[in-house]
Each structure stands twice: as C-alpha cells, then as structure tokens.
Design a protein around this motif. Structure first.
Motif, PDB file in Angstrom:
ATOM      1  N   THR A 166     -66.626  30.991 -83.216  1.00 31.43           N
ATOM      2  CA  THR A 166     -65.591  30.072 -82.764  1.00 31.43           C
ATOM      3  C   THR A 166     -64.456  30.719 -82.320  1.00 31.43           C
ATOM      4  O   THR A 166     -64.246  31.852 -82.522  1.00 31.43           O
ATOM      5  N   MET A 167     -63.600  30.010 -81.740  1.00 28.28           N
ATOM      6  CA  MET A 167     -62.244  30.459 -81.177  1.00 28.28           C
ATOM      7  C   MET A 167     -61.396  30.858 -82.411  1.00 28.28           C
ATOM      8  O   MET A 167     -60.377  31.541 -82.385  1.00 28.28           O
ATOM      9  N   TYR A 168     -61.511  30.011 -83.426  1.00 32.26           N
ATOM     10  CA  TYR A 168     -60.774  30.104 -84.782  1.00 32.26           C
ATOM     11  C   TYR A 168     -61.088  31.544 -85.465  1.00 32.26           C
ATOM     12  O   TYR A 168     -62.368  32.009 -85.192  1.00 32.26           O
ATOM     13  N   ASP A 169     -59.991  32.359 -85.802  1.00 35.01           N
ATOM     14  CA  ASP A 169     -60.078  33.586 -86.317  1.00 35.01           C
ATOM     15  C   ASP A 169     -60.449  34.865 -85.414  1.00 35.01           C
ATOM     16  O   ASP A 169     -61.292  35.469 -85.347  1.00 35.01           O
ATOM     17  N   SER A 170     -60.044  34.327 -84.058  1.00 29.75           N
ATOM     18  CA  SER A 170     -60.020  35.516 -83.038  1.00 29.75           C
ATOM     19  C   SER A 170     -58.839  35.698 -82.183  1.00 29.75           C
ATOM     20  O   SER A 170     -58.029  34.639 -82.327  1.00 29.75           O
ATOM     21  N   TYR A 171     -58.770  36.687 -81.599  1.00 29.06           N
ATOM     22  CA  TYR A 171     -57.711  36.786 -80.809  1.00 29.06           C
ATOM     23  C   TYR A 171     -57.421  36.007 -79.386  1.00 29.06           C
ATOM     24  O   TYR A 171     -56.352  35.843 -78.932  1.00 29.06           O
ATOM     25  N   TRP A 172     -58.603  35.415 -79.168  1.00 28.19           N
ATOM     26  CA  TRP A 172     -58.791  34.686 -77.813  1.00 28.19           C
ATOM     27  C   TRP A 172     -57.973  33.331 -78.349  1.00 28.19           C
ATOM     28  O   TRP A 172     -57.236  32.770 -77.202  1.00 28.19           O
ATOM     29  N   ALA A 173     -58.215  32.789 -79.507  1.00 30.89           N
ATOM     30  CA  ALA A 173     -57.209  31.587 -79.973  1.00 30.89           C
ATOM     31  C   ALA A 173     -55.532  31.798 -79.603  1.00 30.89           C
ATOM     32  O   ALA A 173     -54.915  31.105 -78.980  1.00 30.89           O
ATOM     33  N   VAL A 174     -55.157  32.990 -80.111  1.00 33.90           N
ATOM     34  CA  VAL A 174     -53.588  33.476 -80.218  1.00 33.90           C
ATOM     35  C   VAL A 174     -53.417  33.508 -78.317  1.00 33.90           C
ATOM     36  O   VAL A 174     -52.375  33.237 -78.277  1.00 33.90           O
ATOM     37  N   ILE A 175     -54.248  34.235 -77.821  1.00 30.23           N
ATOM     38  CA  ILE A 175     -54.013  34.418 -76.484  1.00 30.23           C
ATOM     39  C   ILE A 175     -53.710  33.207 -75.495  1.00 30.23           C
ATOM     40  O   ILE A 175     -53.135  33.098 -74.868  1.00 30.23           O
ATOM     41  N   ALA A 176     -54.794  32.195 -75.831  1.00 33.35           N
ATOM     42  CA  ALA A 176     -54.735  31.188 -74.984  1.00 33.35           C
ATOM     43  C   ALA A 176     -53.622  30.271 -75.395  1.00 33.35           C
ATOM     44  O   ALA A 176     -53.180  29.871 -74.560  1.00 33.35           O
ATOM     45  N   TRP A 245     -48.393  31.554 -84.352  1.00 39.13           N
ATOM     46  CA  TRP A 245     -49.565  31.264 -84.006  1.00 39.13           C
ATOM     47  C   TRP A 245     -50.848  32.257 -84.714  1.00 39.13           C
ATOM     48  O   TRP A 245     -51.896  31.657 -84.992  1.00 39.13           O
ATOM     49  N   ALA A 246     -50.339  33.509 -84.824  1.00 40.16           N
ATOM     50  CA  ALA A 246     -51.355  34.207 -85.513  1.00 40.16           C
ATOM     51  C   ALA A 246     -51.681  33.965 -86.925  1.00 40.16           C
ATOM     52  O   ALA A 246     -52.763  34.043 -87.389  1.00 40.16           O
ATOM     53  N   LEU A 247     -50.533  33.411 -87.711  1.00 40.58           N
ATOM     54  CA  LEU A 247     -50.618  33.069 -89.135  1.00 40.58           C
ATOM     55  C   LEU A 247     -51.512  31.841 -89.223  1.00 40.58           C
ATOM     56  O   LEU A 247     -52.019  31.578 -90.319  1.00 40.58           O
ATOM     57  N   VAL A 248     -51.511  30.893 -88.103  1.00 43.08           N
ATOM     58  CA  VAL A 248     -52.109  29.575 -88.081  1.00 43.08           C
ATOM     59  C   VAL A 248     -53.542  29.707 -87.646  1.00 43.08           C
ATOM     60  O   VAL A 248     -54.483  29.456 -88.429  1.00 43.08           O
ATOM     61  N   PHE A 249     -53.964  30.529 -86.678  1.00 42.79           N
ATOM     62  CA  PHE A 249     -55.290  30.787 -86.197  1.00 42.79           C
ATOM     63  C   PHE A 249     -56.078  31.859 -86.466  1.00 42.79           C
ATOM     64  O   PHE A 249     -57.158  32.099 -86.023  1.00 42.79           O
ATOM     65  N   VAL A 250     -55.704  32.767 -87.369  1.00 41.38           N
ATOM     66  CA  VAL A 250     -56.239  33.908 -87.635  1.00 41.38           C
ATOM     67  C   VAL A 250     -56.310  33.887 -89.289  1.00 41.38           C
ATOM     68  O   VAL A 250     -55.048  33.873 -90.019  1.00 41.38           O
ATOM     69  N   SER A 251     -57.313  33.900 -89.789  1.00 40.14           N
ATOM     70  CA  SER A 251     -57.488  33.993 -91.497  1.00 40.14           C
ATOM     71  C   SER A 251     -57.815  35.375 -91.806  1.00 40.14           C
ATOM     72  O   SER A 251     -57.493  35.823 -93.156  1.00 40.14           O
ATOM     73  N   ASP A 252     -58.266  36.456 -90.964  1.00 43.65           N
ATOM     74  CA  ASP A 252     -58.779  37.706 -91.197  1.00 43.65           C
ATOM     75  C   ASP A 252     -57.790  38.438 -91.480  1.00 43.65           C
ATOM     76  O   ASP A 252     -56.852  38.810 -90.164  1.00 43.65           O
ATOM     77  N   GLY A 253     -56.980  39.244 -92.462  1.00 44.29           N
ATOM     78  CA  GLY A 253     -55.897  39.976 -92.728  1.00 44.29           C
ATOM     79  C   GLY A 253     -55.827  41.334 -91.699  1.00 44.29           C
ATOM     80  O   GLY A 253     -54.786  41.721 -91.523  1.00 44.29           O
TER      81      GLY A 253
END
Length: 309
Positions: A166-176, A245-253
């Motif tokens: 999914t878009m969650y936990d990816s760079y694409w979510a933050v970029i979008a 946004w990275a803190l919200v949409f990225v879970s992988d440290g």
C-alpha cells in the motif's frame, strides 16, 4: 608667421548641489539607519544558528558549569564526529534525498504545466483555476492527517514500489503529500512570473509553426529559469526539513528522513544538548549547500520586476 589658436573651452565649476564622484561621500542619516536596522535583523535571524555552532564546539561539562554564553576554554569538532557516527546519518540523508528531490521536480513540473495554461494560453476559467490552487495553501495540514492515513492504507501498490503493498509506509505517500501541498504556491508564483514574459515571443513562435509543447518546453521554461531556481531552493528546504508527514506515514525506522535522526542523539534519561546542536548543524548543511549553488538564480528570481516602471 602667426598661428591662431582657439581658446580653450571653459571648464564648468562643480555645482555645490551636485553629487560627488570622488573623495569622501556623504552618508545620509536615513541610509545609515536603514543599514543598522538590516544588520540588527540579520543578526537576530543568525543568532540561533551561531549559538548552536558555538555550543557544538564546546564540551557539555563546560557549558553546564559556566553557561552557554561564557567564554570558551576548550573548542573541538569531537561532537560533529560523534553525532554523525552515533545517529547513522548517512542512511537518513539518503532517505531525505529520496523524498525531497523527486518531490521538488514533480512539484515544479506539474506547477509549470498549470501556470503555462493559465498565464500563456489564456484558457477560459484560468483565473478561477488559479484561485483554487492558491486557496489550497490556506488548508491546515493537520486537518487531513487522519483521512490521508486511512486513504494511504487502502491504496494498493505493487511490491516493488512498497513492501507494505500500500502507499502507507512508503516514500510515495510522503512525496504525494509534499507535492500536493506545495503545488498551489508554485502555480501562483510561476503564473505571475510567466505573465511578465513578452507575448510577442510566443506570437513569433506560432508564426514559425511552433506547437503548444514547443511553446512550453523550448520557449517558456528556459525563460523561467530564475523563478524555477528560486522555487526549487524554497521547495527543497521545506521538503527536506519536514518532520510531520514522514512521522505519520512511515512506520519503518530505516525509511525515516534526516530530521528524525536527531532523535537518536537523545538519551533515555539524559540529553547532551551540545551533541544535539552539532547534529542540527550537520542536518542543515545540505540546504545551505543548495542555496549557495542556486544563489545567483535565486536572487534573480526574487528581484525580477522590482525595477519595472
């Protein structure tokens, strides 16, 4: 034999009210006050950065005993080496570039499309479209955090684009999100910039048989280089420094950007603020480097039209 010589032309005496070109220039009090005010404002903006650099060069025991505004007794770059190694900044620097560079390019590319259509093609409803894009900047970002979180968890992506599918936990979510929020400001600036370009250039290109794409790519965009450089500098700074946004949409440290790497320098029971200051200075270096590289175009983009009568 006599030779007639013409009288030498009289040299006009300098007027007492004429400005002097040589010698000592007279400085007016108003200009002196203006420069003093600008110097004070510049020092006020630079004070936090200068204090952080000053603290990063001193050991914590010294500042804890004598205060941060005391004279230094020992200066070294040990904290910079420790901050870079302990936080693993190399990985986080790459993560920030993977977000900021595509985000800036996409924002400028898409915004230039809309600005060209609004400012140069004179399309119907262009002003309304420009107002809609500009109004998007008035929306508080925190309002749509929860809807976007739910949406990105439901938007599927192939495994090669996102390990979570999914878009969650990816760079694409933050970029979008970064592109979506910055697009309105870029459209507003580029549209106003393109309106200052002479229309005769495009009219001559149309006479020579240039299509819309040629008018956009080969004629308009090269003329917009100062505006694109100024926007690129600002957009890179904003996207690079973003933390929310990275803190919200990225879970992988391991995918977090450089702004989150500073948390690795904070201890559970004790925080060395001098070490944190050194890490902050290191994190700020890429934005300073980008500004120095694009400084000439950045200033040209900001001052364009300032002398237009």
């Amino acid at each position: 034999m006599t030779v007639d010589t013409a009288p030498a032309p009289a040299v006009p005496s300098p007027s007492p009210t004429a400005p002097r070109t040589r010698g000592r220039l007279r400085v007016r009090p108003a200009r002196l006050g203006l420069h003093a005010f600008l110097l004070a404002v510049s020092l006020a903006f630079l004070a936090p950065l200068l204090l952080a650099v000053y603290a990063s060069l001193r050991p914590y025991e010294e500042t804890a005993r004598h205060g941060y505004f005391s004279l230094p007794r020992n200066l070294s770059f040990d904290y910079y080496r420790q901050a870079f190694l302990d936080s693993g900044m190399t990985k986080y620097f790459v993560n920030s570039l993977l977000i900021a560079v595509p985000g800036v390019l996409l924002a400028l590319f898409l915004a230039s499309f809309v600005a060209f259509a609004v400012a140069r093609l004179r399309m119907r409803g262009g002003m309304v479209l420009l107002m809609l894009f500009t109004a998007g900047n008035l929306l508080p970002q925190q309002v749509i955090v929860t809807p976007l979180y739910v949406l990105f968890n439901r938007v599927p992506l192939p495994y090669w684009m996102s390990e979570s599918m999914t878009m969650y936990d990816s760079y694409w979510a933050v970029i979008a999100v970064q592109v979506g929020f910055q697009l309105g400001f870029c459209v507003f600036v580029l549209a106003n910039f393109m309106r200052t370009l002479p229309h005769e250039i495009l009219e001559a290109a149309v006479v020579d048989g240039a299509g819309v794409w040629t008018q956009y790519w080969r004629i308009t965009l090269p003329l917009c280089r100062p505006a694109l450089a100024a926007l690129g500098t600002l957009q890179f700074t904003w996207m690079y420094n973003d933390f929310l946004w990275a803190l919200v949409f990225v879970s992988d440290g391991d995918k977090l950007p450089i702004t989150s790497a500073l948390n690795n320098l904070r201890g559970q029971f004790f925080t060395d603020y001098n070490l944190l200051a050194a890490g902050s200075v290191i994190v700020a270096l890429p934005t300073i480097l980008v500004f120095l590289i694009l400084q000439r175009h950045f200033i040209a983009g900001l001052t364009l039209g300032s002398s237009k009568g």
